[in-house]
Design a protein around this motif. Structure first.
Motif, PDB file in Angstrom:
ATOM      1  N   ALA A 210       0.780  -1.186  -0.085  1.00  0.00           N
ATOM      2  CA  ALA A 210      -0.070   0.054  -0.155  1.00  0.00           C
ATOM      3  C   ALA A 210       1.037   1.067   0.048  1.00  0.00           C
ATOM      4  CB  ALA A 210      -0.927  -0.134   1.276  1.00  0.00           C
ATOM      5  N   ARG A 211       1.912   1.428   0.847  1.00  0.00           N
ATOM      6  CA  ARG A 211       2.746   2.438   0.730  1.00  0.00           C
ATOM      7  C   ARG A 211       3.486   2.416  -0.497  1.00  0.00           C
ATOM      8  NH1 ARG A 211       5.563   5.800   4.781  1.00  0.00           N
ATOM      9  NH2 ARG A 211       6.160   7.426   3.318  1.00  0.00           N
ATOM     10  N   GLY A 214       1.483   4.014  -2.986  1.00  0.00           N
ATOM     11  CA  GLY A 214       0.780   5.350  -2.786  1.00  0.00           C
ATOM     12  C   GLY A 214       2.001   6.429  -2.451  1.00  0.00           C
ATOM     13  N   PHE A 216       4.328   9.277  -2.188  1.00  0.00           N
ATOM     14  CA  PHE A 216       4.397  10.506  -2.937  1.00  0.00           C
ATOM     15  C   PHE A 216       5.503  11.339  -2.815  1.00  0.00           C
ATOM     16  CE2 PHE A 216       3.083  14.820  -3.274  1.00  0.00           C
ATOM     17  CZ  PHE A 216       2.812  15.079  -4.631  1.00  0.00           C
ATOM     18  N   LEU A 256      -6.645   4.687  -6.672  1.00  0.00           N
ATOM     19  CA  LEU A 256      -5.905   4.632  -5.477  1.00  0.00           C
ATOM     20  C   LEU A 256      -6.805   4.550  -4.241  1.00  0.00           C
ATOM     21  CD1 LEU A 256      -3.123   7.306  -6.253  1.00  0.00           C
ATOM     22  CD2 LEU A 256      -2.960   4.725  -6.070  1.00  0.00           C
ATOM     23  N   CYS A 257      -7.861   5.071  -4.226  1.00  0.00           N
ATOM     24  CA  CYS A 257      -8.771   4.659  -3.159  1.00  0.00           C
ATOM     25  C   CYS A 257      -9.368   3.298  -2.820  1.00  0.00           C
ATOM     26  CB  CYS A 257      -9.893   5.600  -3.050  1.00  0.00           C
ATOM     27  SG  CYS A 257      -9.632   7.372  -2.449  1.00  0.00           S
ATOM     28  N   ALA A 260      -6.547   1.421  -1.395  1.00  0.00           N
ATOM     29  CA  ALA A 260      -6.614   1.632   0.140  1.00  0.00           C
ATOM     30  C   ALA A 260      -7.857   0.472   0.679  1.00  0.00           C
ATOM     31  CB  ALA A 260      -6.903   3.160   0.416  1.00  0.00           C
ATOM     32  N   THR A 263      -6.873  -2.889   0.656  1.00  0.00           N
ATOM     33  CA  THR A 263      -5.790  -3.190   1.568  1.00  0.00           C
ATOM     34  C   THR A 263      -6.481  -3.485   2.992  1.00  0.00           C
ATOM     35  OG1 THR A 263      -4.121  -2.005   0.392  1.00  0.00           O
ATOM     36  CG2 THR A 263      -3.811  -2.265   2.677  1.00  0.00           C
ATOM     37  N   LEU A 264      -7.440  -2.674   3.302  1.00  0.00           N
ATOM     38  CA  LEU A 264      -8.149  -2.593   4.700  1.00  0.00           C
ATOM     39  C   LEU A 264      -8.700  -3.958   4.694  1.00  0.00           C
ATOM     40  CD1 LEU A 264      -8.846   1.207   5.282  1.00  0.00           C
ATOM     41  CD2 LEU A 264      -6.942  -0.088   6.101  1.00  0.00           C
ATOM     42  N   LYS A 267      -6.548  -6.594   5.216  1.00  0.00           N
ATOM     43  CA  LYS A 267      -6.027  -6.582   6.521  1.00  0.00           C
ATOM     44  C   LYS A 267      -6.864  -6.908   7.767  1.00  0.00           C
ATOM     45  CE  LYS A 267      -3.886  -2.960   9.415  1.00  0.00           C
ATOM     46  NZ  LYS A 267      -4.838  -2.929  10.331  1.00  0.00           N
ATOM     47  N   GLY A 282      -0.669  -1.659  12.645  1.00  0.00           N
ATOM     48  CA  GLY A 282       0.501  -1.629  11.556  1.00  0.00           C
ATOM     49  C   GLY A 282       0.874  -0.089  11.134  1.00  0.00           C
ATOM     50  N   HIS A 283       1.976   0.122  10.244  1.00  0.00           N
ATOM     51  CA  HIS A 283       2.271   1.470  10.024  1.00  0.00           C
ATOM     52  C   HIS A 283       1.946   1.393   8.559  1.00  0.00           C
ATOM     53  CE1 HIS A 283       4.473   3.581  13.101  1.00  0.00           C
ATOM     54  NE2 HIS A 283       4.295   2.416  13.661  1.00  0.00           N
TER      55      HIS A 283
END
Lengths: 283, 306
Positions: A210-211, A214, A216, A256-257, A260, A263-264, A267, A282-283
């Protein structure tokens, strides 16, 4: 059963519960849900057609492709690194372990902009290897390698920090048993350790991905913003937004949403479904 | 009091024996002394540690040293002039100020969120729990353009703030709003596990001894949460200081007014002023390392109570 309601001493009165949950819900709606909703509303402001056109456009597709390539390199790289680091840290006792963990965590505390800057200082025109790279016609900065490097930096700790505590908790007895019965190191890893840490690994990979997709700030510094060539999806969003193409910017942002949200969901599924993963932040 | 002294004596005793023991080390086979690590039956230390240290050096440590070397390349006077120029100072004030205010607000609502998630059952709890991590999963640029649109004078939220005389977007307030978004999960996710592990029987004991609920929360629960709260606060603050993507769209980016320190680095870079960019980066790195030390110190302090 007595009909008397028997409140335990640690229970808060109902009015307090309702008040706290209400305040929390209102706060989260304002801070988290509203921005998420705004992206989709703005993307569809002129209907579905223009939004789809903005995504199905050569520059946007090139950005999607570059984002996928970057993640496809950075995530496996950091997964292998994370496994190595977690193995070295969790399975052995040595001096300086706490320092090593701190150093691995370091990229989390560094501003993404600084993460981009350090590679410009090394591979840029005025950088350490600048002349050598120009002479040999190798492009790192304002090209894909720089974008990958910066992405690797900012996602560096994700898998390692997920696996280190997990492997430390599991200890070394199972591996020692396998080795004492004659298993090789690699065999022990695949048959004993890997099954024990696979959910933690997936969790780390999920957040890392995810990071990576995303990111930037760091990527923005090293990319050069060349449309169709060195633009990742988040950078493409920025360009469209700054050109007042709001529908286009929010349409790519909506993609991109979705990333996310997926991902959630994954998770949450891991936290609910996988053993030992409950209640991990998490981070 | 005397109990503490006995403990002290105890420690001196062990220290003494340790000294005595080390002064007469048992004979060891040459080459097998655990100078660096204890021996283990599990193979792979050399390989995994080698990979770890090599990759860590190449990706993180050597590149980070480049920025320090670049900044050190100039005279101390030049470094100081750039690091403390009016424009830089204004950027630090905004960056640290907004990150601090955002971390305080997250500190309040983060505790409430963690409390609700751990102690209460309510409809939609699973969704709320997943949603808290949205700032980790949502690309910062997306958050940035969404917040800028929401809080612009004509935006969904901005239109209600303008009549009140509050200018949110393109203003330091906007920077703070973006940093609230970015920092929230750090506070919630740091407090949550501590709250879950906190023994409810202590609260029950306090209640049975006659403490009312407010007293119990103020004197038993909150002090126990303090280290986690401080850690979460420090993490949110540290992340906010470095944040770029979600901020630049809503900030307005006016020098001396709404220009954050990371943006200043980018502006210097675009003018090929690499040494100046490195100077501001070194200041920010120094703050990051300080925050890291503070977080480690808080956690070491918290472990004393375990």
């Amino acid at each position: 059963m007595a009909a008397v309601s028997h409140r335990r001493a640690v229970d808060d009165p109902t009015w307090a519960k309702v008040l706290i949950v209400g305040v929390v819900m209102a706060f989260l709606a304002l801070v988290l849900i509203l921005p998420l909703a705004a992206v989709f509303v703005e993307a569809l402001r002129k209907g579905l057609g223009p939004a789809l056109d903005a995504v199905n456009n050569p520059d946007a597709l090139a950005a999607v492709k570059l984002t996928l390539i970057t993640a496809a390199i950075a995530v496996p790289f950091n997964a292998v690194f994370g496994l190595c680091a977690a193995w070295a840290i969790a399975k052995y006792e040595f001096r300086g372990k706490a320092l090593l963990i701190t150093l691995i965590d370091l990229p989390f505390s560094v501003s993404p902009v600084v993460a981009g800057l350090i590679y410009v200082l090394i591979f840029g025109l005025q950088g350490w290897f600048g002349e050598y790279l120009v002479d040999n016609d190798i492009k790192v900065i304002f090209a894909v390698p720089g974008i990958v490097l910066a992405t690797v930096f900012v996602t560096f700790p994700f898998v390692a920090r997920e696996l280190i505590p997990l492997m430390q908790e599991q200890g070394t007895s199972e591996e020692e048993a396998a080795v004492s019965m004659g298993a090789s190191g690699l065999y022990t890893f695949w048959r004993v350790t890997a099954p024990n840490v696979r959910w933690g690994l997936m969790y780390g990979v999920l957040l890392c991905n995810a990071r990576a997709m995303g990111e930037f700030g760091a990527v923005s510094v090293v990319s050069g913003h060349i449309r169709g060539l060195t633009n990742t999806m988040p950078l493409h969003v920025e360009i469209l937004y700054n050109e007042y193409d709001f529908v286009g910017a929010f349409a790519v942002a909506a993609l991109l949403c979705l990333l996310a949200v997926v991902t959630l969901v994954l998770k949450t599924a891991l936290e609910v479904g996988a053993p030992g993963m409950r209640g991990r932040g998490g981070h | 009091m005397w109990r503490a002294r006995i403990l002290d004596d105890d420690q001196t005793m062990t220290a003494d024996t340790a000294v005595r023991r080390s002064s007469a080390p048992p004979p060891r086979q040459p080459g097998k002394r655990p100078l660096f690590r204890r021996r283990s039956a599990i193979p792979g230390f050399g390989l995994t540690m080698g990979v770890t240290l090599t990759v860590l050096s190449l990706i993180v440590l050597i590149p980070l040293s480049a920025v320090v070397l670049k900044a050190a390349h100039q005279s101390p006077a030049d470094f100081w002039a750039v690091a403390t120029s009016q424009r830089s100072m204004a950027a630090y004030r905004l960056t640290f100020g907004a990150a601090f205010v955002a971390a305080v607000i997250n500190g309040v609502f983060g505790v409430l969120t963690a409390w609700a998630l751990v102690r209460y059952d309510f409809p939609g709890k699973t969704m709320v729990n997943a949603l808290v991590d949205l700032p980790f999963a949502l690309p910062t640029a997306v958050a940035g353009i969404a917040l800028a649109t929401l809080y612009a004078p004509t935006g969904w939220v901005g239109q209600f703030l303008t009549p009140l005389g509050i200018k949110a977007a393109y203003n330091p307030v906007g920077v703070t709003i973006a940093l609230i978004f970015i920092g929230l999960p750090f506070v919630v996710r740091t407090i949550e596990p501590v709250l879950r592990d906190a023994a409810e029987d202590v609260e029950e004991a306090a209640a049975s001894l006659g403490a009312n609920r407010i007293d119990t929360i103020l004197r038993i629960v909150l002090p126990a949460l303090a280290p986690a709260w401080l850690t979460g606060f420090a993490m949110a603050f540290a992340r906010g200081v470095g944040e770029y993507g979600s901020v630049i769209f809503i900030a307005g980016n006016m020098p001396y007014k709404s220009e954050i320190a990371p943006l200043l680095i980018i502006i210097q870079l675009e003018q090929f002023e690499y040494a100046r960019a490195a100077t501001i980066a070194v200041v920010m790195l120094a703050v990051s390392f300080t925050m890291l030390l503070v977080i480690n110190a808080i956690q070491a302090w918290a472990r004393r109570f375990d």
